[in-house]
Enzyme design. Sequence first.
Site, PDB file in Angstrom:
ATOM      1  N   HIS A 248       0.676  -1.481   0.204  1.00 53.31           N
ATOM      2  CA  HIS A 248      -0.065  -0.092  -0.056  1.00 53.31           C
ATOM      3  C   HIS A 248       0.868   0.991   0.418  1.00 53.31           C
ATOM      4  O   HIS A 248       2.079   1.199   0.765  1.00 53.31           O
ATOM      5  CB  HIS A 248      -0.946  -0.140   0.830  1.00 53.31           C
TER       6      HIS A 248
ATOM      7  N   ASP B 119       3.308  -5.096   8.127  1.00 46.79           N
ATOM      8  CA  ASP B 119       1.686  -4.152   7.993  1.00 46.79           C
ATOM      9  C   ASP B 119       0.857  -4.798   8.107  1.00 46.79           C
ATOM     10  O   ASP B 119      -0.059  -5.634   7.177  1.00 46.79           O
ATOM     11  CB  ASP B 119       1.937  -3.279   6.400  1.00 46.79           C
TER      12      ASP B 119
ATOM     13  N   GLN C  67      -5.050  -5.206   7.030  1.00 49.84           N
ATOM     14  CA  GLN C  67      -5.745  -6.066   6.023  1.00 49.84           C
ATOM     15  C   GLN C  67      -5.740  -7.061   7.222  1.00 49.84           C
ATOM     16  O   GLN C  67      -6.415  -8.519   6.750  1.00 49.84           O
ATOM     17  CB  GLN C  67      -5.281  -5.782   5.043  1.00 49.84           C
TER      18      GLN C  67
ATOM     19  N   LYS D 223     -10.185  -0.799  10.204  1.00 45.79           N
ATOM     20  CA  LYS D 223     -10.531  -1.820   9.465  1.00 45.79           C
ATOM     21  C   LYS D 223     -10.504  -3.618  10.400  1.00 45.79           C
ATOM     22  O   LYS D 223     -11.358  -4.672  10.613  1.00 45.79           O
ATOM     23  CB  LYS D 223      -9.320  -2.099   8.449  1.00 45.79           C
TER      24      LYS D 223
ATOM     25  N   CYS E  80      -4.434   2.772  -3.478  1.00 52.11           N
ATOM     26  CA  CYS E  80      -3.221   3.168  -3.096  1.00 52.11           C
ATOM     27  C   CYS E  80      -2.434   1.771  -3.125  1.00 52.11           C
ATOM     28  O   CYS E  80      -1.627   1.818  -2.426  1.00 52.11           O
ATOM     29  CB  CYS E  80      -3.637   3.419  -1.632  1.00 52.11           C
TER      30      CYS E  80
END
Length: 419
Positions: free
Chosen positions: A136, A213, A216, A239, A377
Site C-alpha cells: 500500500h 503492515d 488487512q 479495519k 493505493c
Amino acid sequence: MNTNIAQTLSAGQSTFSVDTIRADFPILQQEVHGKQLVYLDNAATTQKPLSVITTLDDYYRHYNSNIHRGVHSLSEKATAAYEASRKKTKDFINAASTKEIIFVRGTTEAINLVAQSYGRSTLKPGDEIIISEMEHHSNIVPWQLLCEQTSAVLRIIPINDDGELIMEEYRKLLNEKTKIVAIVHISNALGTINPVKKIIDMAHAVNAVVLVDGAQAVAHTGVDVQALECDFYVFSGHKLFGPTGTGVLYGKQELLERMPPYQGGGDMIKMVTLKKTLFNDLPYKFEAGTPHIAGVIGLGAAIDYVTKTGLANISAWETALIQYATAESAKINGLRPIGTAKEKISILSFTLDKIHPHDIGTILDHEGIAIRTGHHCAMPVMEHFHVPATARASFAFYNTHAEVDRLLQGLKKCLEIFG
Ligand code: 7TS
C-alpha cells in the site's frame, strides 16, 4: 447458484451464526437505491457493531474527559477505560507488555512514526530498506521520504503474476547493508497472505528489523507478535470494526526504549524546562497530545467483539465465502481475476471485459452493492498487471453467500449493459 449454503458453521469453540452477527450491525439493515445494501468494501473500512457504537455514545454521554491528567472522577474513569483498551490490544496480538502498545491514528501514522523515529535515528547513507511491489502507498512513501533524508536505498521484492512475493529475489536482496524490511501481511489489492514468519527470520539473519503492515490481517486472522518475532506490527482500528482515527503500533520494548520521540507535546514528557525536556516512559513517550480517547475505548469494544466471535470462526466463514466467490466468478465470461495467490484471503480483485472498473462500481451501486474501484493505493500492483484500476469486492464475517450471488448478478448486468 448455491444460495442454500448453511448460514452457520461450527469452528473453534463456539457456533457462528451469520444472522445473529448481522443483527449486531445496524448499518447493514438499510436499503441503497431501493435495494438491500450489500457491503463489500471491507478492505477500505469495516462496519461497526452496536457494542462499539454504544461504547462511543456512553463515553460522550457519561464520562467525556481528558486522560492521564485530571484527578476528578470522570478523568479517572476515562483513563481507566483507555488503558483497559491497551491491555485488550496487548492480549489480542499477544504482546509481552502494554508498554509495547502505542495508540496512533492508524496504520499510516504508525509506519511514518517508525520511519521517522527508528529509521531516521539509525540509518546511514548506503544502508538499505526492503519493501515489496505489493505494498500500500503508506508502506512505500514513508520509506521513500526516509531514503531522501538519510541517503539510504530502497530495494523492492518483486511479485509474480499470481500476486505472490518472489522469495528467491528477497533472498538475493538481503545483505549486511539491509537495516529495515517493511512488508505487508495481507495485500489489500490482491488478498495475498505473505509468509511473514519466514520473511522475518530471513531478515533477522542479517540483523535487519522488520515492520509488518497488518492493516488487512488483524480482522481476518489471529496475530501473535511474539510468535512472529516481528520488531514492529501496525494496524488500523477502523479495519477491525473499530472507530476511524485509531490505530496501533506494536514495537519490541527494547527498540521503542532506544527510539527518540516522534512528536513533542503534552503527555509525552516527565519534566519540561525551557532548556531541556525529560521524556515520559513507554508507551506515553510516543503519545503526544490528547489522543482519540473515545475511539481507543471503542477499539477495545471492537476487540472484545472479534474475540467473542472467534477468529477461528471468522477465518473459516470468510474462507468459505472467498472460495465460493472465486469459483462462481470464474464462470463469468471476460472476468479476469487480479491476485490468484495460493495463500489468499477475503479479497476478489478483478477486471471485467473492457468495462472500466468505475463503471462497474457505479452500476453495482445502483443495485445496492458497495465495492471499491480504482488503484487501491497500490499503484505499483496495477502497473505490474498492466491495468489502470481493478474492481474489488472484499468480504467480512457478516457477508453471506446470498450477497456473493447478488454481486455475481450485478456483474452479469454490467456485461448486459455494455453488450
Ligand atoms: N496498509 C494496507 C495494507 C492497507 O490496506 C491500508 C488501507 C493502509 C495500509 C492504510 O491504512 P490507514 O487506515 O492508515 O488509511 N487500505 C485501504 C484500502 O484498501 N482501501 O481504502 C483504504
